[in-house]
Design a protein around this motif. Structure first.
Motif, PDB file in Angstrom:
ATOM      1  N   LEU A 284       0.935  -1.283  -0.283  1.00  0.00           N
ATOM      2  CA  LEU A 284      -0.018   0.097   0.025  1.00  0.00           C
ATOM      3  C   LEU A 284       0.759   1.377  -0.199  1.00  0.00           C
ATOM      4  O   LEU A 284       0.693   1.944   1.103  1.00  0.00           O
ATOM      5  CB  LEU A 284      -1.042   0.045   1.198  1.00  0.00           C
ATOM      6  N   SER A 315      -6.544  -7.890   2.294  1.00  0.00           N
ATOM      7  CA  SER A 315      -7.723  -7.321   3.054  1.00  0.00           C
ATOM      8  C   SER A 315      -8.708  -8.546   3.699  1.00  0.00           C
ATOM      9  O   SER A 315      -9.716  -8.681   3.785  1.00  0.00           O
ATOM     10  CB  SER A 315      -8.790  -6.616   2.085  1.00  0.00           C
ATOM     11  N   LEU A 378      -7.142   2.656  -3.491  1.00  0.00           N
ATOM     12  CA  LEU A 378      -6.893   3.348  -2.427  1.00  0.00           C
ATOM     13  C   LEU A 378      -6.493   4.621  -2.502  1.00  0.00           C
ATOM     14  O   LEU A 378      -6.950   5.608  -1.493  1.00  0.00           O
ATOM     15  CB  LEU A 378      -6.018   2.576  -1.329  1.00  0.00           C
ATOM     16  N   ARG A 381      -9.430   6.874  -2.412  1.00  0.00           N
ATOM     17  CA  ARG A 381     -10.179   6.895  -1.004  1.00  0.00           C
ATOM     18  C   ARG A 381      -9.293   7.648  -0.256  1.00  0.00           C
ATOM     19  O   ARG A 381      -9.992   8.550   0.633  1.00  0.00           O
ATOM     20  CB  ARG A 381     -10.373   5.250  -0.612  1.00  0.00           C
ATOM     21  N   ARG A 382      -8.065   7.656  -0.451  1.00  0.00           N
ATOM     22  CA  ARG A 382      -7.046   8.571   0.527  1.00  0.00           C
ATOM     23  C   ARG A 382      -7.465  10.072   0.173  1.00  0.00           C
ATOM     24  O   ARG A 382      -7.550  10.827   0.962  1.00  0.00           O
ATOM     25  CB  ARG A 382      -5.772   8.465   0.224  1.00  0.00           C
ATOM     26  N   TYR A 403      -3.367   2.950   5.052  1.00  0.00           N
ATOM     27  CA  TYR A 403      -4.590   3.382   4.723  1.00  0.00           C
ATOM     28  C   TYR A 403      -5.216   4.064   5.938  1.00  0.00           C
ATOM     29  O   TYR A 403      -6.521   3.934   6.301  1.00  0.00           O
ATOM     30  CB  TYR A 403      -5.780   2.129   4.321  1.00  0.00           C
ATOM     31  N   TYR A 466      -9.942   3.024   4.536  1.00  0.00           N
ATOM     32  CA  TYR A 466     -10.175   1.825   3.511  1.00  0.00           C
ATOM     33  C   TYR A 466     -11.737   1.444   3.894  1.00  0.00           C
ATOM     34  O   TYR A 466     -11.869   0.313   4.416  1.00  0.00           O
ATOM     35  CB  TYR A 466      -9.042   0.750   4.027  1.00  0.00           C
TER      36      TYR A 466
END
Length: 486
Positions: A284, A315, A378, A381-382, A403, A466
């Protein structure tokens, strides 16, 4: 037993049931009242003991446990409080929007779920439902050895240089317990995942702390948070047994650069120190950054234990599977700790994970790789979480990896009322107030600092991004409502 005796026991039994709630909740009472309750309980127990007799009429003696004799073992004193226990309980009570715990609220990698289903089919080997090899399912350790041999540029033996554990936490536990003892000092970089400190203390070691600090207050990237080279060197001495490294870092999201890791590696070689490298967020790392494995540096393989996680890689936090890899002489130490603790881990999940890794190794470095897709997704989303924090008036520290995101909440302090919260640290008071008032849960970052340095984190809250897009949009709406509240 005579009727009088029977009636007496029945009365005492009913009396005890009627008052059981009072006895159970006695820890909320003043000390003098607690003592009275304890005496009442002992008196009641004594009365029942007097009425309990065997067929010959001889009294059967039962003992009220001695509270001091059965108290928590001294080695755990000071380790009773745990941020996850406290805030998972708060989450259960309040049912807020949960950006506190580090897991997605959507389904994990489809490939690994399919492989788990295969391992449970009638056609599969019945042995997949039984104990597997203590140090790791053969198929899984071979897959991991193949993966990391490629990544660090040396051949790894899966049977002697890899350990499968109960989550990355299990590998951390085995690494610390099997290598650290009384008189040993362990350097811990702050902020740190909260188990590092208690594990070192439980092993009898002495933690020595050094904090990452922002080198540029105007820089909102985790890259600006650095160690002071002179301070770092001052912590190394003849007692230093290990340094625990976490890159990408939780909760900050900092990705240590090759230059920063070289500095740490050079000190470890100079002072003959081991590295426990927690690299669970290795996949990540966002565009423009590079995850560098310190075990690949010249002279570092023989002194490095590297830790990974299926929970973070695919995950699958609920599967609780992790691993450690390193030289045989160090992994052997971990194996001894594991065989005298959990002994082995569940088999079906290891089989499924091995099959998923075998597929992923073939795609490594391509856009078809799950790892590539995951980090690309991700990043969006960040960026959503970053905008939400900024729009609300907070100051986020944008992570280079992982995350999690920490954000400075002090600009909105005038819109809070923390007077009802009694915790020592302001971030604890704020996080609880936010959860109770606005039904949005984060985690107080001071939980990731030593007692002496907790004040460095009091201005921040940690969010996990996340989560489903809908979840992040709801968080954005809550923060906006709070900002515009009177």
């Amino acid at each position: 037993m005579g009727s009088h005796t029977f009636r007496s026991i029945t009365f005492l039994h009913n009396f005890f049931l009627h008052n059981s709630l009072s006895f159970r909740s006695s820890h909320f009472l003043p000390k003098s009242t607690k003592h009275l309750r304890h005496c009442q309980t002992r008196s009641l127990s004594s009365s029942i003991n007097a009425l309990n007799r065997n067929s010959s009429g001889t009294a059967v003696k039962t003992m009220c446990p001695d509270s001091e004799k059965f108290a928590l073992a001294n080695k755990y004193n000071g380790l009773e409080k745990n941020v996850w226990v406290e805030f998972i309980d708060l989450n259960a009570k309040l049912n807020p929007l949960n950006l506190g715990q580090g897991f997605p609220d959507f389904m994990p990698a489809e490939s690994v779920i399919k492989e788990l289903a295969k391992s449970c089919e009638k056609e599969a080997s019945p042995l997949l439902h039984q104990y597997t090899r203590s140090m790791g399912h053969p198929r899984l350790v071979k897959a991991l050895a193949k993966l990391y041999s490629r990544l660090i540029g040396r051949e790894i033996n899966g049977m002697t240089e890899v350990l499968i554990s109960g989550g990355a936490y299990g590998s951390l536990f085995c690494a610390v317990m099997s290598n650290v003892g009384p008189g040993d000092e362990v350097i811990i970089i702050e902020p740190f995942y909260d188990c590092y400190d208690p594990l070192v203390k439980l092993a009898g070691g002495t933690p020595r702390y050094i904090s990452l600090r922002s080198s540029d207050p105007q820089d909102e990237s985790s890259a600006s948070w650095k160690l002071d080279p002179a301070e770092l060197r001052s912590l190394f001495n003849t007692k230093t047994k290990a340094i625990i490294l976490n890159t990408p870092n939780n909760p900050l999201g900092k990705v240590f650069t090759r230059e920063e890791l070289t500095q740490i590696a050079d000190l470890c070689k100079e002072f003959d120190v081991m590295v426990i490298s927690d690299e669970v967020y290795e996949w990540l790392v966002y565009e423009g950054q590079e995850h560098v494995r310190i075990a690949s540096f010249e002279g570092m393989w023989d002194r490095t234990i590297t830790i990974g996680s299926a929970g973070k890689t695919f995950s699958l936090t609920g599967w609780k599977l992790g691993w450690a890899y390193g030289p045989a002489h160090l992994i052997n130490n971990l194996q001894v700790a594991q065989q005298n603790c959990v002994y082995t881990c569940q088999t079906p999940g290891q089989e499924a994970l091995a099959a998923a890794l075998e597929l992923e190794i073939k795609k490594l470095g391509s856009r078809d790789s799950f790892f590539y897709k995951m980090v690309t997704d991700l990043k969006g989303r960040r960026d959503m979480m970053t905008r939400a924090c900024k729009d609300a008036g907070m100051i986020p520290i944008v992570p280079e990896g992982g995350y999690f995101m920490i954000a400075n909440w002090r600009p909105l302090e005038s819109k809070t009322n923390l007077s009802d919260e009694k915790d020592d640290c302001a971030d604890y008071r704020f996080v609880k107030w936010l959860a109770k008032t606005w039904k949005l849960l984060g985690i107080p970052p001071s939980a990731f600092y030593s007692k002496e340095h907790k004040s460095q984190a009091e201005d921040y809250i940690r969010f996990c991004f996340y989560k489903k897009t809908d979840t992040l949009l709801k968080a954005d709406e809550i923060l906006k409502q709070w900002k515009h509240s009177s």
